[in-house]
Design an enzyme around this catalytic site. Sequence first.
Site, PDB file in Angstrom:
ATOM      1  N   TRP A 133       6.155   5.280  -1.326  1.00  9.79           N
ATOM      2  CA  TRP A 133       6.448   5.018   0.248  1.00  9.79           C
ATOM      3  C   TRP A 133       6.754   3.836   0.655  1.00  9.79           C
ATOM      4  CZ3 TRP A 133       7.604   8.868   3.145  1.00  9.79           C
ATOM      5  CH2 TRP A 133       7.963   8.229   5.018  1.00  9.79           C
ATOM      6  N   SER A 159       2.887  10.856  -4.478  1.00  9.42           N
ATOM      7  CA  SER A 159       3.264  10.444  -3.549  1.00  9.42           C
ATOM      8  C   SER A 159       2.520   9.286  -2.637  1.00  9.42           C
ATOM      9  CB  SER A 159       4.592   9.915  -3.247  1.00  9.42           C
ATOM     10  OG  SER A 159       5.566   9.459  -2.551  1.00  9.42           O
ATOM     11  N   CYS A 160       2.277   8.673  -3.193  1.00 13.40           N
ATOM     12  CA  CYS A 160       1.301   7.313  -2.217  1.00 13.40           C
ATOM     13  C   CYS A 160       1.743   6.230  -1.411  1.00 13.40           C
ATOM     14  CB  CYS A 160      -0.266   6.842  -2.787  1.00 13.40           C
ATOM     15  SG  CYS A 160       0.466   6.069  -4.336  1.00 13.40           S
ATOM     16  N   SER A 161       1.784   5.600  -1.237  1.00 14.13           N
ATOM     17  CA  SER A 161       1.378   3.689  -0.194  1.00 14.13           C
ATOM     18  C   SER A 161       1.834   3.361  -1.449  1.00 14.13           C
ATOM     19  CB  SER A 161       0.496   2.947  -0.372  1.00 14.13           C
ATOM     20  OG  SER A 161       0.099   3.692   1.031  1.00 14.13           O
TER      21      SER A 161
END
Length: 322
Positions: free
Chosen positions: A303, A273-275
Amino acid sequence: MSLKYFFSRLKKPKLKPKIFTALAIFFAVFLILPLSPLSAFSANSSAKIQFVSPNWLAENSQDKNLRILDVRNFPLDYIEGHLSGAVNIADTAFRGPREGLPVQYWNNEKLGQIFANSGLTNNSRVLIYSDGRDVLGATMVAYLLERSGLKDIAVLDGGYTGYKAANDVTKEFPQYKVGKFTVKDNPSVRVSLNDVKKLIGKPGVTFIDPRPEKLFRGEENIWIRNGHIPGARNIPWVTFMDAQNPHKLKSLDEIKKILADKKIDPKNDIIVSCSTGREATLQYVVLKHLLGYPKIRIYEGSWTEYSAQKDLPVATGDEKLT
């Protein structure tokens, strides 16, 4: 044996208890097994994504099923020069707003139209490249192709800069007919927000967050809430890439050491999971397709979506390795 025959036999007293028990267990397993949590992974496709050298293109250039996607975001870069046969479709074209959230992947119908207009069919082999730090755009499109049912996908290691250093490029635009591309959705490659809620803190589950350290720690005021999913391991995506050319991977041995130092267990259920769901695709491709991790998925909302849910826990500061 049909179900009709099986149930007709139940009415006859001569059916032995042991046989009845065995058959009952068989049908219970047969009916229940598809509902097992492991089914998400067993449904996984046999797709292959690889990082390939410029020599690979020379060896495969005569393949009529090969299509090349130049996913650089500035059209003048493409017009100034590109790989022979490459079609330019910016990686930004694959995302837009959905239900108020920005940069979400388009629905399957629109993705299929984009791929078809780029000259792809369901039988295509695809090579993807970008340049510089936009290797993330290349791995994002590779992920979306796997997600859409394509089987044979490659990312050009070193990108446009690496290729141009030793090969000729062209300004000629390719000629092709627009075919048909039907998305065959593969949900086993991703998780939803509801899945994430259930997986936080669960034994055997590891969240990897490839954002820069300051974003991970919550030191930059960008989102509604800043920080990371509790328990996540921070492995910035740039640590996988060559310092001189961020479109070129480090050796797999170097990457394995990075993962080992972060205590990433390949046997775990791994969620990246990132931006915005773009950075995560690099580590997804590397861990799954180059290192063979069996259970790895992407949280596409990442995010951007998670931070807007005010009832969900947020951690700040450095990661806590256990």
